[in-house]
Design a protein around this motif. Structure first.
Motif, PDB file in Angstrom:
ATOM      1  N   ASP A   1     -30.013  28.882  12.307  1.00 32.88           N
ATOM      2  CA  ASP A   1     -30.676  29.790  11.400  1.00 32.88           C
ATOM      3  C   ASP A   1     -31.746  30.673  11.876  1.00 32.88           C
ATOM      4  O   ASP A   1     -31.902  31.896  11.314  1.00 32.88           O
ATOM      5  CB  ASP A   1     -31.059  29.077   9.837  1.00 32.88           C
ATOM      6  CG  ASP A   1     -32.229  28.138  10.187  1.00 32.88           C
ATOM      7  OD1 ASP A   1     -32.343  27.665  11.482  1.00 32.88           O
ATOM      8  OD2 ASP A   1     -33.180  27.935   9.437  1.00 32.88           O
ATOM      9  N   GLU A   2     -32.379  30.348  12.953  1.00 34.35           N
ATOM     10  CA  GLU A   2     -33.595  31.288  13.337  1.00 34.35           C
ATOM     11  C   GLU A   2     -32.919  32.123  14.488  1.00 34.35           C
ATOM     12  O   GLU A   2     -32.353  31.943  15.403  1.00 34.35           O
ATOM     13  CB  GLU A   2     -34.504  30.315  14.157  1.00 34.35           C
ATOM     14  CG  GLU A   2     -35.979  30.827  14.199  1.00 34.35           C
ATOM     15  CD  GLU A   2     -36.137  31.786  15.307  1.00 34.35           C
ATOM     16  OE1 GLU A   2     -36.472  32.819  14.992  1.00 34.35           O
ATOM     17  OE2 GLU A   2     -35.812  31.497  16.343  1.00 34.35           O
ATOM     18  N   TYR A   3     -33.088  33.560  13.765  1.00 27.73           N
ATOM     19  CA  TYR A   3     -32.380  34.626  14.782  1.00 27.73           C
ATOM     20  C   TYR A   3     -32.623  34.790  16.218  1.00 27.73           C
ATOM     21  O   TYR A   3     -31.821  34.804  16.977  1.00 27.73           O
ATOM     22  CB  TYR A   3     -32.480  35.811  14.099  1.00 27.73           C
ATOM     23  CG  TYR A   3     -31.954  37.112  14.563  1.00 27.73           C
ATOM     24  CD1 TYR A   3     -30.735  37.275  14.451  1.00 27.73           C
ATOM     25  CD2 TYR A   3     -32.845  37.863  15.463  1.00 27.73           C
ATOM     26  CE1 TYR A   3     -30.207  38.321  15.176  1.00 27.73           C
ATOM     27  CE2 TYR A   3     -32.381  38.876  16.048  1.00 27.73           C
ATOM     28  CZ  TYR A   3     -30.632  39.398  15.942  1.00 27.73           C
ATOM     29  OH  TYR A   3     -30.209  40.328  16.768  1.00 27.73           O
ATOM     30  N   THR A   4     -33.992  34.472  16.567  1.00 28.09           N
ATOM     31  CA  THR A   4     -34.348  34.820  17.869  1.00 28.09           C
ATOM     32  C   THR A   4     -33.580  33.733  18.936  1.00 28.09           C
ATOM     33  O   THR A   4     -33.114  33.932  19.937  1.00 28.09           O
ATOM     34  CB  THR A   4     -35.836  34.627  17.840  1.00 28.09           C
ATOM     35  OG1 THR A   4     -36.372  35.692  17.185  1.00 28.09           O
ATOM     36  CG2 THR A   4     -36.158  34.977  19.250  1.00 28.09           C
TER      37      THR A   4
ATOM     38  N   ARG B   1     -30.970  31.879  18.139  1.00 23.81           N
ATOM     39  CA  ARG B   1     -29.725  32.101  18.036  1.00 23.81           C
ATOM     40  C   ARG B   1     -29.123  33.080  19.121  1.00 23.81           C
ATOM     41  O   ARG B   1     -28.299  33.172  19.984  1.00 23.81           O
ATOM     42  CB  ARG B   1     -29.049  32.162  16.795  1.00 23.81           C
ATOM     43  CG  ARG B   1     -27.726  32.491  16.681  1.00 23.81           C
ATOM     44  CD  ARG B   1     -27.141  32.339  15.129  1.00 23.81           C
ATOM     45  NE  ARG B   1     -27.451  33.889  14.572  1.00 23.81           N
ATOM     46  CZ  ARG B   1     -28.219  33.911  13.758  1.00 23.81           C
ATOM     47  NH1 ARG B   1     -28.932  33.036  12.897  1.00 23.81           N
ATOM     48  NH2 ARG B   1     -28.458  35.343  13.332  1.00 23.81           N
TER      49      ARG B   1
ATOM     50  N   ALA C   1     -25.273  31.688  11.239  1.00 22.19           N
ATOM     51  CA  ALA C   1     -26.672  31.538  10.577  1.00 22.19           C
ATOM     52  C   ALA C   1     -26.829  30.018   9.741  1.00 22.19           C
ATOM     53  O   ALA C   1     -28.036  29.764   9.174  1.00 22.19           O
ATOM     54  CB  ALA C   1     -27.334  32.473   9.992  1.00 22.19           C
TER      55      ALA C   1
END
Length: 190
Positions: A8-11, A13, A31
């Motif tokens: 879920d954490e964009y960076t 991922r 996500a």
């Protein structure tokens, strides 16, 4: 080989995705656990799944349990990727069915090594599944052939178990064979 990233954490991922694509893997990333589950239920699901523990919808541990219950010949290789590093958390991840466990922060070399191990395991499982299928087919053929009796289409002679050909009536009269069931046809019963 296809790999799923459920994080879920964009960076994080994006960082993992860039590494995997650089190493030549086909990557799908989502996500949340629900989106991951929808991808993993499909017949052409990724062979390896990197799951974050804490995600919206379905958490990584519950998702891992669901993945391991899927009826597949080749199970999905699950790697938990999480900041949870206590002994009890690691055991809980493995108890849920995780095949491997990486704690954050991790370096690229560790990730690559664990992905390579997962890839080897997936390939071995695939080879074993294919070999098992071929063995089952061979056993079915052996069962069919063992139950067969060779009869000449032209002269009606029958090949015995010893490989010698016999007149049909002589063979049938002297040989008691469990493959023959002696009965009367409806016409002869009249």
């Amino acid at each position: 080989m296809k790999i799923l990233i459920a994080e879920d954490e964009y960076t994080t991922r994006l960082m993992i995705q860039v590494c995997l694509e650089k190493w030549g893997y086909q990557v799908e990333s989502v996500a949340d656990g629900k989106a991951a589950w929808q991808l993993l239920e499909k017949p052409d699901a990724p062979e390896i799944a990197l799951l974050d523990w804490e995600m919206p919808e379905i958490d990584g541990v519950e998702l891992c349990r669901k993945i391991k219950e899927l009826p597949r010949d080749n199970p999905i290789h699950v790697i938990m990727v999480t900041a949870r590093d206590s002994h009890s958390d690691i055991l809980q991840g493995f108890d849920a069915g995780a095949d491997d466990y990486i704690t954050k922060p991790f370096n690229d070399d560790e990730l690559r090594a664990r992905i390579r191990v997962g890839e080897r395991i997936v390939r071995i499982q695939s080879t074993l599944s294919q070999t098992l299928l071929e063995l089952r087919q061979a056993l079915d053929l052996v069962d069919t052939l063992q139950g067969s009796i060779a009869v000449c289409n032209v002269c009606q002679m029958i090949e015995g178990e010893d490989g010698v050909w016999h007149e049909r009536d002589d063979y049938l009269n002297q040989k008691i064979d469990s493959r023959f069931v002696w009965t009367e046809c409806p016409t002869c019963r009249k």
